[in-house]
Every structure is written in C-alpha cells, then in structure tokens.
Scaffold this active site. Structure first.
Site, PDB file in Angstrom:
ATOM      1  N   CYS A  45     -30.280  67.841  35.966  1.00 45.13           N
ATOM      2  CA  CYS A  45     -31.261  66.877  36.488  1.00 45.13           C
ATOM      3  C   CYS A  45     -31.821  66.017  35.362  1.00 45.13           C
ATOM      4  O   CYS A  45     -32.319  66.542  34.374  1.00 45.13           O
ATOM      5  CB  CYS A  45     -32.389  67.625  37.198  1.00 45.13           C
ATOM      6  SG  CYS A  45     -33.796  66.571  37.616  1.00 45.13           S
ATOM      7  N   CYS A  48     -35.746  66.754  34.767  1.00 44.24           N
ATOM      8  CA  CYS A  48     -36.286  68.038  34.322  1.00 44.24           C
ATOM      9  C   CYS A  48     -36.623  67.993  32.829  1.00 44.24           C
ATOM     10  O   CYS A  48     -36.003  67.254  32.060  1.00 44.24           O
ATOM     11  CB  CYS A  48     -35.278  69.163  34.608  1.00 44.24           C
ATOM     12  SG  CYS A  48     -35.384  69.849  36.273  1.00 44.24           S
ATOM     13  N   HIS A 108     -38.547  71.514  39.333  1.00 43.96           N
ATOM     14  CA  HIS A 108     -37.504  70.808  40.085  1.00 43.96           C
ATOM     15  C   HIS A 108     -37.570  71.143  41.579  1.00 43.96           C
ATOM     16  O   HIS A 108     -37.140  70.357  42.421  1.00 43.96           O
ATOM     17  CB  HIS A 108     -36.138  71.216  39.516  1.00 43.96           C
ATOM     18  CG  HIS A 108     -34.972  70.489  40.091  1.00 43.96           C
ATOM     19  ND1 HIS A 108     -34.614  69.235  39.666  1.00 43.96           N
ATOM     20  CD2 HIS A 108     -34.088  70.829  41.069  1.00 43.96           C
ATOM     21  CE1 HIS A 108     -33.544  68.835  40.361  1.00 43.96           C
ATOM     22  NE2 HIS A 108     -33.215  69.788  41.222  1.00 43.96           N
ATOM     23  N   ASN A 148     -39.883  57.403  47.281  1.00 45.80           N
ATOM     24  CA  ASN A 148     -38.831  57.576  48.279  1.00 45.80           C
ATOM     25  C   ASN A 148     -38.479  59.059  48.265  1.00 45.80           C
ATOM     26  O   ASN A 148     -38.114  59.577  47.216  1.00 45.80           O
ATOM     27  CB  ASN A 148     -37.580  56.775  47.929  1.00 45.80           C
ATOM     28  CG  ASN A 148     -37.858  55.286  47.839  1.00 45.80           C
ATOM     29  OD1 ASN A 148     -38.734  54.772  48.523  1.00 45.80           O
ATOM     30  ND2 ASN A 148     -37.132  54.604  46.975  1.00 45.80           N
ATOM     31  N   GLY A 154     -32.222  57.822  51.089  1.00 44.49           N
ATOM     32  CA  GLY A 154     -31.298  57.486  50.014  1.00 44.49           C
ATOM     33  C   GLY A 154     -31.564  58.138  48.670  1.00 44.49           C
ATOM     34  O   GLY A 154     -31.013  57.718  47.655  1.00 44.49           O
ATOM     35  N   SER A 156     -31.062  61.212  46.259  1.00 46.47           N
ATOM     36  CA  SER A 156     -30.241  62.415  46.130  1.00 46.47           C
ATOM     37  C   SER A 156     -30.882  63.451  45.202  1.00 46.47           C
ATOM     38  O   SER A 156     -30.640  64.636  45.350  1.00 46.47           O
ATOM     39  CB  SER A 156     -28.849  62.051  45.622  1.00 46.47           C
ATOM     40  OG  SER A 156     -28.970  61.243  44.467  1.00 46.47           O
ATOM     41  N   HIS A 159     -35.928  66.277  42.571  1.00 50.57           N
ATOM     42  CA  HIS A 159     -37.045  66.459  41.626  1.00 50.57           C
ATOM     43  C   HIS A 159     -38.190  65.518  42.026  1.00 50.57           C
ATOM     44  O   HIS A 159     -37.985  64.315  42.140  1.00 50.57           O
ATOM     45  CB  HIS A 159     -36.589  66.165  40.190  1.00 50.57           C
ATOM     46  CG  HIS A 159     -37.538  66.712  39.168  1.00 50.57           C
ATOM     47  ND1 HIS A 159     -37.191  67.678  38.261  1.00 50.57           N
ATOM     48  CD2 HIS A 159     -38.843  66.431  38.936  1.00 50.57           C
ATOM     49  CE1 HIS A 159     -38.237  67.969  37.508  1.00 50.57           C
ATOM     50  NE2 HIS A 159     -39.253  67.218  37.893  1.00 50.57           N
ATOM     51  N   HIS A 161     -40.749  62.911  42.270  1.00 50.08           N
ATOM     52  CA  HIS A 161     -41.091  61.780  41.405  1.00 50.08           C
ATOM     53  C   HIS A 161     -41.353  60.540  42.240  1.00 50.08           C
ATOM     54  O   HIS A 161     -40.958  60.477  43.408  1.00 50.08           O
ATOM     55  CB  HIS A 161     -39.956  61.502  40.412  1.00 50.08           C
ATOM     56  CG  HIS A 161     -38.703  60.950  41.049  1.00 50.08           C
ATOM     57  ND1 HIS A 161     -37.833  61.729  41.778  1.00 50.08           N
ATOM     58  CD2 HIS A 161     -38.186  59.701  41.065  1.00 50.08           C
ATOM     59  CE1 HIS A 161     -36.827  60.990  42.209  1.00 50.08           C
ATOM     60  NE2 HIS A 161     -37.014  59.730  41.796  1.00 50.08           N
ATOM     61  N   GLN A 163     -41.887  55.971  41.748  1.00 50.39           N
ATOM     62  CA  GLN A 163     -41.563  54.847  40.880  1.00 50.39           C
ATOM     63  C   GLN A 163     -42.703  53.835  40.879  1.00 50.39           C
ATOM     64  O   GLN A 163     -43.474  53.761  41.824  1.00 50.39           O
ATOM     65  CB  GLN A 163     -40.296  54.156  41.366  1.00 50.39           C
ATOM     66  CG  GLN A 163     -39.081  55.064  41.364  1.00 50.39           C
ATOM     67  CD  GLN A 163     -37.827  54.297  41.729  1.00 50.39           C
ATOM     68  OE1 GLN A 163     -37.423  53.380  41.016  1.00 50.39           O
ATOM     69  NE2 GLN A 163     -37.249  54.640  42.855  1.00 50.39           N
ATOM     70  N   HIS A 288     -55.251  51.917  50.308  1.00 46.63           N
ATOM     71  CA  HIS A 288     -54.833  53.012  51.187  1.00 46.63           C
ATOM     72  C   HIS A 288     -53.390  53.383  50.880  1.00 46.63           C
ATOM     73  O   HIS A 288     -52.655  52.600  50.288  1.00 46.63           O
ATOM     74  CB  HIS A 288     -54.987  52.630  52.664  1.00 46.63           C
ATOM     75  CG  HIS A 288     -54.252  51.384  53.065  1.00 46.63           C
ATOM     76  ND1 HIS A 288     -54.685  50.122  52.737  1.00 46.63           N
ATOM     77  CD2 HIS A 288     -53.096  51.200  53.759  1.00 46.63           C
ATOM     78  CE1 HIS A 288     -53.839  49.217  53.224  1.00 46.63           C
ATOM     79  NE2 HIS A 288     -52.857  49.844  53.841  1.00 46.63           N
TER      80      HIS A 288
HETATM   81 ZN    ZN Z   1     -51.278  48.665  54.154  1.00 44.18          ZN
HETATM   82 ZN    ZN Z   2     -35.322  68.297  37.939  1.00 44.83          ZN
END
Ligand code: ZN
Ligand code: ZN
Length: 344
Positions: A45, A48, A108, A148, A154, A156, A159, A161, A163, A288
């Site tokens: 990963c 990690c 993880h 996401n 989408g 895969s 872990h 996280h 963005q 919000h």
């Molecule tokens: Zn909104």
């Molecule tokens: Zn990981």
C-alpha cells in the site's frame, strides 16, 4: 407514497421524487461483496507508514494524520504556464493549484466510520490547518476537501484517506451555493442554510443526529437515497473557524452518521464525502459536509442517466422520510465492534 417534485434550495433545481416506482423489477449491475478482512499494515500500500510511493518518496512512520502532496496532481505548480491559445472564442488557463492526500490513520484496515471520536477530531483539525494554509496561497480561489470511498466510486485502495484540491477557480457547486446564499441573504436577511436547519428541525422526520452544536439530516430535497448533510448549527463560512467544542460535536455527528450507514447492510458503505465551504465570509455561506452514497439498495447502484446526465436534474426512487427512518432505527455502535464484543 411520495410522488412529487421537491425544490433543492442550494442547487436551485427540482428533484423528482418518484418513490412509487421502487418495486419495479431491476436487472442491473450488482456490487461484489468485498468485506475481506484487511491487515492493519499492507506492504504493497502506497499510503501505509514506511512504504514508498510511485515517485520514490518514502512515507514516514506516521502515527496520526499524515498529509503529503499528491504524486499525480490534477492541479499543480508544475502545470504548463505557456498554453496554446484555443481556436475561436474558447478559453483556457494554466492548471495551477495544489493537490494533497490526507491519510486519516496509519491503520490500513480502518475506515473513517471506525475511527474513535478523538481521532476524527484530529482529522478535523488537520482539515482546518490545511484549509487555512492552502486558502492563503496566491491564485487560490477554492479548497475542495473530499473522500471517495469504496470500489463503487472507483477507489481500489481501502487505506482511509481523502484528497484536497486547492484550485485557481471555484468549484461549480460551491459557486452556486455561495451565489444562492448571498441572494437569499439580500432578499430575506437570513442565512439560507439556517433556514434549511430550521425547516429540518420543525419537521423532525429526517434528523439523523442532533447534539449541542451540530446537526445531521437526510435533507427534504435529497437527490440520493442515503444522502446526509452534517453541519454546525452556528454559521461558519468554512471549517477553519469552528472552535474545539464545535469540532467535538461535529466529530460525534459525523461518526454517528457513518456508523449508521455501515450498519444499514453491514457493509463498509461506499460514498463521496465533500466539505462544502467558501473562502468568502461575506456571502452567508454555511459550512457543511455532504455525503453522497451511490447505493440505493444492497448491491444496487444509483445510475446517473437520462434525467441526471442528459437533463441535469435528479430522479429519486426513494422518499427521504423513509430512508431517514431506516437510518434513525440503526444502532450507533459499529457492527464490527458489536461482532467483536459478541465473539470475545
Ligand atoms: Zn452543499
Ligand atoms: Zn495502507
């Protein structure tokens, strides 16, 4: 039976609620049941601790939240400065900005729903710091923080996280919400999102969590079956100005919602989670979080098709009141934790 059109006051669009069609036969795609038990540390990963990433950099042996610049940024300082001018009246500009990745925990095998409330508070503080730092950058108009989660959207790598995209333009939804909020304030003297909170409190049927300073609800105008909004009750243009008591309440509300979503079908619930905020404090924007899960039923994805992609308005097959009632009934303890207690 709910069969009507509902006005979405933040997006300024109609949502068609056609919940009477729920039982029509469906032969669509189903999701695999992944739910394999993950290791706490995965050698392969790239998120990690101690592992190396594609650009050759090695992650530190971090213990809490870990932030790094995205190795494949969609916006960045290295984006070409000199652009070819488009033909005709079309316009372009350099893809300036900053893209970062935020690991929630070195573990993880955990998800945001499974983190402790103090660990979620640490993450919220990291989001505050990132927002403060990135929004002060020259040329930065917006800081989009989003997660996401799940193969259904989408992703895969499990872990946990999120963005961050700090961009030289304002994302469309935030731009619309800011403009609409400002217009509402000019016309009524009230904050639009405060009116939404008041309406949800008056009705009460769609509230998922309500504590001292935070509220979570499945909005009247929901476009997705299990869409949930989480907000502080006081208006803040962005997350940076929440005080520590508000952060604690917000972390509790977020945790409650995510645990309930996982408890719905005892799966790690896929979603797109986005912080809706504005760098402008003068437009009546109210920070919000919006969670948009793509599932309508177990193994059944909401497809965006003719009305959504073609026409730009959502068609919902479910009544928000019914979906909120489902979530309200669920325990606030994560199903994995309940299983562990039963086994041990
Ligand atoms: Zn909104
Ligand atoms: Zn990981």
């Amino acid at each position: 039976m709910t069969w009507e059109e509902r006005w979405h006051p933040l997006r300024q669009e109609w949502v068609i609620v056609a919940a009477h069609r729920q039982d029509r036969p469906w032969e669509g795609e189903t999701l695999r049941q992944p739910e394999a038990k993950l290791p706490a540390y995965e050698p392969g990963c790239y998120l990690c601790p101690g592992n190396s990433r594609v650009n050759g950099q090695t992650n530190p042996k971090y213990s809490g939240v870990f932030v790094f610049n995205n190795d494949h940024p969609c916006v960045g300082s290295k984006a070409p400065e000199e652009l070819e001018r488009p033909i005709g009246f079309y316009r372009n500009q350099p893809a300036h900005g900053t893209a970062r990745v935020v690991c929630y925990t070195p573990r993880h095998d955990l998800t945001l729903a499974e983190l402790s409330v103090p660990a979620i508070e640490d993450l919220l503080r990291a989001w505050q710091e990132q927002y403060g730092e990135l929004s002060s950058g020259s040329d930065i108009q917006d800081v989009l923080i989003f997660e996401n989660k799940g193969e259904a959207v989408g992703v895969s790598n499990p872990h946990p996280h999120c963005q961050i995209y700090a961009t030289n333009f304002v994302f469309k939804t935030m731009e619309t919400e800011a403009a609409v909020s400002q217009q509402h304030f000019i016309e009524t003297g009230r904050t639009l999102f405060q009116d939404i909170i008041r309406a949800e409190q008056l009705d009460g049927r769609r509230i998922i969590c309500n504590n001292d300073s935070s509220i979570a609800f499945l909005p009247y105008f929901a476009r997705y079956a299990y869409e949930v909004f989480i907000a502080p009750k006081e208006s803040h243009a962005n997350i940076a100005t929440l005080n520590s008591a508000e952060l604690t309440d917000f972390a509790n509300a977020l945790k409650t919602v995510l645990v309930k979503l996982d408890n719905l079908w005892h799966i790690s619930f896929p979603y797109v989670l986005t912080l809706h905020q504005s760098m402008r404090s003068d437009c009546g924007f109210h920070f919000h979080v919006e969670i948009h899960p793509p599932l309508r039923r177990p193994n059944l994805l909401k497809y965006l098709a003719g009305p959504e992609i073609g026409g730009g308005n959502f068609l919902s097959d479910t009544a928000p009141e019914e979906k909120a009632a489902e979530l309200q009934q669920l325990p606030e303890i994560h199903y994995k934790q309940i299983r562990q207690t039963e086994q041990g």
